[in-house]
Design a protein around this motif. Structure first.
Motif: not given
Length: 364
Positions: A64-67, A74-75, A92-108
């Protein structure tokens, strides 16, 4: 010529979706796999704990990692943690920011992502675009679509109503965005993908048809909003850009963020921008029709209700065309200070004030 369009392999929108996750294909994906959860703040932590309890007997390892936010720092930190011991899948669990960060980290890091929205405050729940903060400025970047989306309707029903209203504000902007896209196509500035156009338009119409029914309970409205926002995300994937869902109204919101302090949620600011954009687009009857819809859905119809002054709204309109290289209705007008003042008076009249309360702003 055909193009390859990426859409989620699994889409789950139902009551008790998280407790019943063990019944789904997503649960099979993680069998003896390493799972990293990117969790937002607030009540998102409790939701993350619920997910961990469900998958603990299936996954070989759970991290579990905190965003804390959607900043580039953070990314970069989360990506470093992921690359040290790569997981097989990211939740990715959360609102818009957490979801966006998850997508970026997953992509990279080239790791597939499954999203668990705790609110539907924007179309981030399923889109090939993520908004991140770079040098104190919000920037949209392209990302891979999630492999799956799990939406627990019971969880969404318990989130602050303001968050869902903001998501609907983001959804309603498809109309003005599509007008701008057609305008850019007619001016020879961009290609038009008619299928993406159709899907983005139908996403809005299906939701508006739903709320215009005599009796619609809150559960059906939440599900309808989620489905329409997902359709919007797929429309963007088909188009290869955010064009079907982002036009002049989004440029106004970006200008409010960058030049006026970003005092409200993205979807709320976009909803304000829709009123100005559709007025310029010559759809003044539509602007009038939106008034009752905004009131019914809890959307702001005046910038002061979001904490902005007239001067700030004026500044945002002036700066909006320069926020990104995108041809919109704003390029069709030479807006003077006098003309902006006149339009502000017509689009945001005094009687539109005080219909909205800034409550429940956390979006994780």
């Amino acid at each position: 010529m055909t193009i390859k369009v990426r859409i989620p392999v699994q889409l789950i929108i139902e009551h008790k979706a998280i407790p019943h996750l063990y019944k789904t294909e997503v649960y099979e994906w993680i069998k003896e796999k390493k799972v990293a959860l990117v969790s937002g703040n607030g009540k998102t932590r409790a939701v993350t704990h619920d997910i961990v309890e469900v998958i603990s007997g299936q996954a070989s390892r759970i991290q579990v990692m905190s965003c804390e936010n959607n900043s580039l720092d953070t990314i970069n930190e989360l990506e470093r943690m992921v690359l040290e011991d790569p997981p097989d899948i990211i939740f990715g669990v959360g609102g818009g920011k957490a979801l966006d960060v998850s997508k970026v980290v997953g992509t990279r890091s080239n790791v597939p992502v499954v999203l668990f929205p705790t609110a539907i405050s924007s179309d981030a729940i399923c889109s090939p675009v993520a908004v991140i903060k770079m040098l104190n400025k919000s920037t949209s970047i392209g990302v891979k679509m999630p492999q799956g989306v799990v939406i627990d309707l019971d969880l969404l029903a318990s989130s602050p109503p303001r968050l869902m209203s903001a998501g609907i504000g983001d959804l309603l902007s498809n109309k003005s965005a599509l007008f701008d896209w057609r305008l850019a196509h007619a001016a020879g500035k961009e290609e038009m993908n008619t299928f993406a156009n159709l899907m983005a338009n139908n996403a809005v119409d299906s939701f508006l048809n739903l709320i215009n029914r005599p009796e619609v309970d809150s559960s059906r409205m939440i599900k309808g909003a989620a489905e329409s926002l997902i359709m919007s995300g797929i429309a963007m994937s088909i188009a290869g850009s955010s064009r079907p869902c982002s036009g002049s109204e989004h440029l106004i919101s970006h200008a409010l963020d960058y030049h006026c302090g970003g005092k409200a949620l993205h979807g709320e600011q976009v909803a304000l921008g829709v009123l100005f954009s559709e007025y310029l687009q010559g759809q003044r009857e539509q602007v009038e029709k939106l008034g009752p819809i905004y009131e019914k859905l809890g959307l702001p119809a005046h910038y002061e209700d979001l904490g902005y002054t007239r001067e700030e709204m004026h500044r945002a309109i002036r700066k909006a065309p320069s926020m990104r290289n995108r041809y919109t209705i704003l390029n069709e007008f030479e807006l003077t200070d006098e003309s902006i003042d006149q339009i502000l008076d017509e689009v945001y009249p005094e009687q539109a004030k005080n219909r909205y309360q800034l409550t429940g702003s956390s979006s994780g």
